[in-house]
Design a protein around this motif. Structure first.
Motif, PDB file in Angstrom:
ATOM      1  N   LEU A  27       0.827  -1.207   0.000  1.00  0.00           N
ATOM      2  CA  LEU A  27       0.000   0.000   0.000  1.00  0.00           C
ATOM      3  C   LEU A  27       0.863   1.259   0.000  1.00  0.00           C
ATOM      4  N   LYS A  28       1.985   1.211   0.697  1.00  0.00           N
ATOM      5  CA  LYS A  28       2.887   2.373   0.697  1.00  0.00           C
ATOM      6  C   LYS A  28       3.427   2.639  -0.705  1.00  0.00           C
ATOM      7  N   ILE A  29       3.700   1.571  -1.450  1.00  0.00           N
ATOM      8  CA  ILE A  29       4.181   1.748  -2.829  1.00  0.00           C
ATOM      9  C   ILE A  29       3.115   2.468  -3.657  1.00  0.00           C
ATOM     10  N   LEU A  30       1.858   2.039  -3.514  1.00  0.00           N
ATOM     11  CA  LEU A  30       0.789   2.677  -4.274  1.00  0.00           C
ATOM     12  C   LEU A  30       0.628   4.141  -3.886  1.00  0.00           C
ATOM     13  N   LEU A  31       0.783   4.432  -2.593  1.00  0.00           N
ATOM     14  CA  LEU A  31       0.672   5.817  -2.138  1.00  0.00           C
ATOM     15  C   LEU A  31       1.768   6.699  -2.720  1.00  0.00           C
ATOM     16  N   LEU A  32       2.908   6.094  -3.009  1.00  0.00           N
ATOM     17  CA  LEU A  32       4.008   6.870  -3.593  1.00  0.00           C
ATOM     18  C   LEU A  32       3.635   7.477  -4.936  1.00  0.00           C
ATOM     19  N   PHE A  33       2.739   6.807  -5.674  1.00  0.00           N
ATOM     20  CA  PHE A  33       2.364   7.319  -6.981  1.00  0.00           C
ATOM     21  C   PHE A  33       1.524   8.586  -6.878  1.00  0.00           C
ATOM     22  N   GLY A  34       1.108   8.947  -5.692  1.00  0.00           N
ATOM     23  CA  GLY A  34       0.438  10.223  -5.520  1.00  0.00           C
ATOM     24  C   GLY A  34       1.373  11.396  -5.716  1.00  0.00           C
ATOM     25  N   GLU A  35       2.685  11.166  -5.535  1.00  0.00           N
ATOM     26  CA  GLU A  35       3.664  12.239  -5.665  1.00  0.00           C
ATOM     27  C   GLU A  35       4.694  11.978  -6.756  1.00  0.00           C
ATOM     28  N   ASN A  36       4.701  10.773  -7.308  1.00  0.00           N
ATOM     29  CA  ASN A  36       5.716  10.403  -8.295  1.00  0.00           C
ATOM     30  C   ASN A  36       5.059   9.668  -9.462  1.00  0.00           C
ATOM     31  N   THR A  37       5.370  10.085 -10.669  1.00  0.00           N
ATOM     32  CA  THR A  37       4.778   9.445 -11.842  1.00  0.00           C
ATOM     33  C   THR A  37       5.469   8.142 -12.196  1.00  0.00           C
ATOM     34  N   GLU A  38       6.660   7.920 -11.678  1.00  0.00           N
ATOM     35  CA  GLU A  38       7.367   6.668 -11.939  1.00  0.00           C
ATOM     36  C   GLU A  38       8.314   6.352 -10.789  1.00  0.00           C
ATOM     37  N   LEU A  39       8.579   5.064 -10.593  1.00  0.00           N
ATOM     38  CA  LEU A  39       9.441   4.592  -9.513  1.00  0.00           C
ATOM     39  C   LEU A  39      10.417   3.567 -10.056  1.00  0.00           C
ATOM     40  N   ARG A  40      11.598   3.536  -9.467  1.00  0.00           N
ATOM     41  CA  ARG A  40      12.573   2.497  -9.779  1.00  0.00           C
ATOM     42  C   ARG A  40      12.667   1.522  -8.606  1.00  0.00           C
ATOM     43  N   LEU A  41      13.197   0.357  -8.884  1.00  0.00           N
ATOM     44  CA  LEU A  41      13.339  -0.641  -7.834  1.00  0.00           C
ATOM     45  C   LEU A  41      14.138  -0.091  -6.665  1.00  0.00           C
ATOM     46  N   THR A  42      15.213   0.635  -6.961  1.00  0.00           N
ATOM     47  CA  THR A  42      16.050   1.191  -5.891  1.00  0.00           C
ATOM     48  C   THR A  42      15.274   2.221  -5.052  1.00  0.00           C
ATOM     49  N   ASP A  43      14.374   2.991  -5.696  1.00  0.00           N
ATOM     50  CA  ASP A  43      13.553   3.963  -4.966  1.00  0.00           C
ATOM     51  C   ASP A  43      12.668   3.249  -3.943  1.00  0.00           C
TER      52      ASP A  43
END
Length: 263
Positions: A27-43
């Motif tokens: 769920l925290k990963i999904l919440l990250l998309f509220g502020e970021n349009t893309e994520l990397r594995l390291t992020d």
């Protein structure tokens, strides 16, 4: 990527008596998309404070369920179609259609045809906003309607943003149901057209979803609010092949303006 602060994770109430760490991390990963349009594995690994293998498993599960998708070239993760499906009921309450309306009105005035803003909902397209010209003979509004994505220019241009894995998940069978005699009826032909769309930067529909109607569509770059496309639909005799590129250019310019407003 910015603002990966664990303290910024929103909390709706007291913690559960028996928390499940893996669910919480997903769920925290999904919440990250509220502020970021893309994520990397390291992020994701750094944000959650877990091993790379753990972060990869969480992302793989979210990807399997369609909540995220991975760019096959850049290897970054972006919101997937499942998030769009869940969010659609909220879109009506958001300002996206209102923000888009002036852009659609201007585009209709310039082109003299009906224009829509649409989004992908699984294997179908939803039309969220529309502007119609004053002409007596025009394509009727499709506002609120759902149409099979493979039969529309809006659908094809949005499908072109998906990975091969996502496309095969949406279309597990080779045969596709037609809407008209000109509809795409095979997955192989759909994939061929999608490759063409990726090269051209726009998609075309010639009587594939409605007899006598043609359309051109371009996708907006992904914004934090979602993934959309602009579509112009016209009676087929008013959309000859020689006019398609100029219409696409008008749509792309409008898409850039709208993207700035939505970002």
């Amino acid at each position: 990527m910015q603002n990966l602060n664990m303290g910024q994770t929103p909390e709706a109430g007291p913690p559960p008596q028996y928390p499940i760490e893996s669910v919480d991390n997903a769920l925290k990963i999904l919440l990250l998309f509220g502020e970021n349009t893309e994520l990397r594995l390291t992020d994701v690994r750094q944000y959650l404070g877990v091993a790379s293998s753990t972060a990869h498993r969480l992302l793989a599960m979210l990807q399997w369920r369609g909540f995220v998708r991975q760019d096959p070239t850049l290897k970054v993760y972006r919101p997937g179609p499942a998030l769009t499906t869940i969010a659609f009921s909220i879109l009506q309450k958001m300002d996206v259609p209102r923000i888009a309306k002036p852009v659609l009105d201007e585009l209709t005035e310039r082109l003299g045809e009906t224009v829509h803003l649409g989004s992908l909902d699984g294997g179908r397209v939803r039309f969220l906003a529309v502007a119609e010209p004053a002409a007596a003979v025009r394509v009727a509004s499709r506002l609120g309607k759902q149409i099979p994505a493979h039969t529309t220019s809006t659908g094809k241009v949005l499908l072109a943003s998906l990975s091969a894995e996502e496309l095969y998940r949406l279309y597990p069978n080779e045969d596709l149901p037609p809407v008209t005699e000109r509809s795409i009826v095979s997955r192989a032909e759909l994939l061929r057209q999608i490759e063409r769309v990726r090269i051209d930067g726009f998609a075309v529909n010639r009587e594939e979803s409605e007899e006598g109607v043609g359309s051109v569509a371009v996708a907006l770059p992904f914004t934090g609010n979602g993934h959309y496309a602009l579509n112009m639909a016209a009676p087929i005799h008013r959309l000859p092949a020689g006019k398609v590129k100029s219409v696409a250019a008008e749509l792309k310019a409008a898409a850039e303006r709208l993207t700035q407003l939505l970002s």
